[in-house]
Design a protein around this motif. Structure first.
Motif, short mmCIF file in Angstrom:
data_model
loop_
_atom_site.label_atom_id
_atom_site.label_comp_id
_atom_site.label_asym_id
_atom_site.label_seq_id
_atom_site.Cartn_x
_atom_site.Cartn_y
_atom_site.Cartn_z
N SER A 41 0.81 -1.22 0.00
CA SER A 41 0.00 0.00 0.00
C SER A 41 0.84 1.26 0.00
CB SER A 41 -0.94 0.00 1.21
OG SER A 41 -1.87 -1.04 1.13
N ALA A 42 2.06 1.14 -0.49
CA ALA A 42 2.99 2.27 -0.46
C ALA A 42 2.49 3.43 -1.35
CB ALA A 42 4.35 1.81 -0.95
N PRO A 43 2.96 4.65 -0.99
CA PRO A 43 3.70 5.00 0.22
C PRO A 43 2.76 5.37 1.37
CG PRO A 43 3.61 6.89 -1.22
CD PRO A 43 2.87 5.78 -1.94
N LEU A 44 3.25 5.22 2.60
CA LEU A 44 2.50 5.69 3.76
C LEU A 44 3.00 7.11 4.06
CD1 LEU A 44 2.32 2.62 6.16
CD2 LEU A 44 0.93 3.21 4.19
N THR A 45 2.28 8.07 3.55
CA THR A 45 2.78 9.43 3.56
C THR A 45 2.59 10.14 4.90
OG1 THR A 45 0.65 10.10 2.65
CG2 THR A 45 2.44 9.77 1.10
N ASP A 46 3.38 11.18 5.09
CA ASP A 46 3.25 12.10 6.22
C ASP A 46 3.18 13.52 5.66
OD1 ASP A 46 3.43 10.41 8.60
OD2 ASP A 46 5.44 9.97 7.88
N TRP A 47 2.54 14.40 6.38
CA TRP A 47 2.42 15.79 5.94
C TRP A 47 2.66 16.70 7.13
CZ3 TRP A 47 2.17 18.34 1.47
CH2 TRP A 47 1.78 19.68 1.50
N ASN A 48 3.54 17.69 6.93
CA ASN A 48 3.84 18.63 8.02
C ASN A 48 4.16 17.89 9.31
OD1 ASN A 48 3.69 20.98 6.62
ND2 ASN A 48 1.65 21.55 7.34
N ALA A 49 5.06 16.93 9.21
CA ALA A 49 5.33 16.05 10.34
C ALA A 49 5.73 16.79 11.61
CB ALA A 49 6.42 15.04 9.96
N TYR A 50 6.34 17.96 11.47
CA TYR A 50 6.82 18.70 12.65
C TYR A 50 5.95 19.91 12.98
CZ TYR A 50 10.83 15.75 11.71
OH TYR A 50 11.63 14.67 11.47
N SER A 51 4.79 19.98 12.34
CA SER A 51 3.89 21.11 12.61
C SER A 51 3.16 20.91 13.93
CB SER A 51 2.87 21.25 11.48
OG SER A 51 1.90 22.21 11.84
N ALA A 52 3.07 21.97 14.70
CA ALA A 52 2.31 21.92 15.95
C ALA A 52 1.04 22.72 15.83
CB ALA A 52 3.17 22.45 17.10
N ASP A 53 0.74 23.22 14.61
CA ASP A 53 -0.40 24.09 14.42
C ASP A 53 -1.66 23.30 14.08
OD1 ASP A 53 1.21 26.27 14.85
OD2 ASP A 53 1.76 26.43 12.72
N GLU A 54 -2.78 23.90 14.38
CA GLU A 54 -4.06 23.36 13.93
C GLU A 54 -4.28 23.76 12.48
OE1 GLU A 54 -5.92 21.40 15.68
OE2 GLU A 54 -4.68 21.56 17.49
N GLU A 55 -5.31 23.22 11.87
CA GLU A 55 -5.57 23.50 10.48
C GLU A 55 -6.11 24.91 10.32
OE1 GLU A 55 -7.85 20.58 8.60
OE2 GLU A 55 -8.08 21.66 6.72
N GLU A 56 -5.22 25.85 10.02
CA GLU A 56 -5.61 27.24 9.82
C GLU A 56 -4.47 27.99 9.14
OE1 GLU A 56 -4.37 28.75 14.31
OE2 GLU A 56 -6.43 28.91 13.60
N ASP A 57 -4.80 29.12 8.57
CA ASP A 57 -3.80 29.96 7.92
C ASP A 57 -2.94 29.19 6.93
OD1 ASP A 57 -4.72 32.07 9.45
OD2 ASP A 57 -3.28 31.69 11.06
N GLY A 58 -3.55 28.28 6.19
CA GLY A 58 -2.80 27.56 5.16
C GLY A 58 -1.98 26.41 5.68
N ASP A 59 -1.87 26.27 7.00
CA ASP A 59 -1.13 25.14 7.57
C ASP A 59 -2.14 24.05 7.94
OD1 ASP A 59 0.28 23.30 9.03
OD2 ASP A 59 1.45 24.81 10.11
N GLU A 60 -2.06 22.91 7.26
CA GLU A 60 -3.05 21.84 7.50
C GLU A 60 -2.70 20.97 8.70
OE1 GLU A 60 -3.33 19.69 3.88
OE2 GLU A 60 -4.48 21.24 2.86
N GLY A 61 -1.71 21.39 9.49
CA GLY A 61 -1.35 20.60 10.66
C GLY A 61 -0.63 19.32 10.28
N ALA A 62 -0.25 18.57 11.29
CA ALA A 62 0.49 17.33 11.05
C ALA A 62 -0.47 16.16 10.92
CB ALA A 62 1.47 17.09 12.19
N TRP A 63 -0.22 15.29 9.95
CA TRP A 63 -0.99 14.07 9.83
C TRP A 63 -0.12 13.03 9.12
CZ3 TRP A 63 -1.77 12.04 5.02
CH2 TRP A 63 -1.62 12.89 3.93
N GLY A 64 -0.51 11.80 9.23
CA GLY A 64 0.24 10.74 8.57
C GLY A 64 -0.59 9.46 8.54
N VAL A 65 -0.18 8.53 7.69
CA VAL A 65 -0.86 7.25 7.57
C VAL A 65 -0.08 6.20 8.34
CG1 VAL A 65 -1.69 5.49 5.97
CG2 VAL A 65 -1.72 7.90 5.29
N TRP A 66 -0.73 5.65 9.34
CA TRP A 66 -0.11 4.61 10.17
C TRP A 66 -1.07 3.42 10.24
CZ3 TRP A 66 4.68 5.20 12.75
CH2 TRP A 66 5.26 6.46 12.62
N PHE A 67 -0.58 2.23 9.97
CA PHE A 67 -1.43 1.04 10.05
C PHE A 67 -1.52 0.51 11.46
CE2 PHE A 67 -0.47 -0.29 5.40
CZ PHE A 67 -1.25 0.75 4.96
#
Length: 264
Positions: A41-67
């Motif tokens: 099921s590759a790739p298991l992506t991450d986005w903004n892995a080091y972001s501490a912000d909530e989804e606002e001002d163009g920053d969608e915050g940190a998220w990732g796919v973990w099984f």
């Protein structure tokens, strides 16, 4: 909607997880991520892995796919209190609604071994499967717009280029405590089935009727006596004779020596 296999073998590949010895180190989750980032099921992506912000001002915050995700709980009170680490992933249910609600046939259950998978070419990312799964085992990949989930490392357990001993899910091969076991839970004579019978393994939320294949082994009763942790019986007798007032952090004498011996 998608149908379950009309004819299926009795084979039920799955995991048995021992909650008594899981230490919550996350090694299973990390190795799962590493293997499946380049696997089925590759790739298991991450986005903004080091972001501490909530989804606002163009920053969608940190998220990732973990099984595989590990939750830690404080359970019980007083002498019964304990910390329980609870690994969570797809349980490869026998009658999964995540499959039958799928409008495209992307989510399906294999007749030959019972593994539940997602065909990314057919998935439209409608998320109906995630709503149907009571265990929260479905993951939405925002980059690819499809649903993903634990594959039981299907591309590893059937890989004949690997040594037979290595044909196990990545989470099982990496667990440093030996808390994870893999095998055929449809075979009552398999090692995992015997382990479940011996330790009283149980399925999660049986009242839902999805018949998950994976099993959890419950924590054992707390061990409070010296003999329970392997100390010779004669030392246990000595410890009992020591007044409770001497049981301090800097205890000396017999109790202090016993503490040093057991701390090795």
């Amino acid at each position: 909607m998608t149908s379950l296999p009309a004819t299926a073998t009795s084979k039920k590949l799955g995991l048995v997880i021992d909650l008594d010895i899981c230490v919550g180190c996350h090694a299973c989750a990390v190795n799962c991520k590493e293997w499946n980032t380049g696997g089925h099921s590759a790739p298991l992506t991450d986005w903004n892995a080091y972001s501490a912000d909530e989804e606002e001002d163009g920053d969608e915050g940190a998220w990732g796919v973990w099984f595989n995700r590990i939750h830690t709980f404080e359970a019980g009170e007083g002498e019964d209190a304990r910390t329980v680490h609870f690994p969570r992933s797809c349980l490869h249910c026998e009658t999964p609604d995540c499959v039958t609600v799928c409008p495209t046939g992307a989510s399906y259950k294999r007749a030959e071994d019972g593994i539940v998978l997602v065909n990314a070419d057919l998935c439209i990312g409608c998320k109906l499967c995630s709503w149907a799964c009571p265990y929260g085992a479905r993951e939405y990949d925002k980059t690819e717009g499809v649903m993903k989930k634990c594959t039981l490392c299907v591309d590893k357990i059937y890989n004949e280029n690997l040594e037979e001993r290595d044909r196990v899910p990545a989470c099982v091969s990496t667990c440093p405590a030996g808390a994870r076991h893999y095998g055929d839970l449809g075979d009552p004579g398999s090692d995992v089935s015997k382990l479940v019978a011996e330790r009283g393994g149980y399925e999660l939320m049986p009242e839902m009727g999805y018949k998950p294949v994976n099993r959890y082994l419950p924590p054992r009763p707390r061990r409070t006596e010296a003999a329970d942790i392997g100390a010779p019986e004669r030392l246990a007798d000595l410890a009992v004779k020591v007044p409770a007032a001497e049981a301090t952090e800097n205890a000396k004498g017999v109790l202090g020596w016993l503490d040093q011996m057991l701390s090795r």
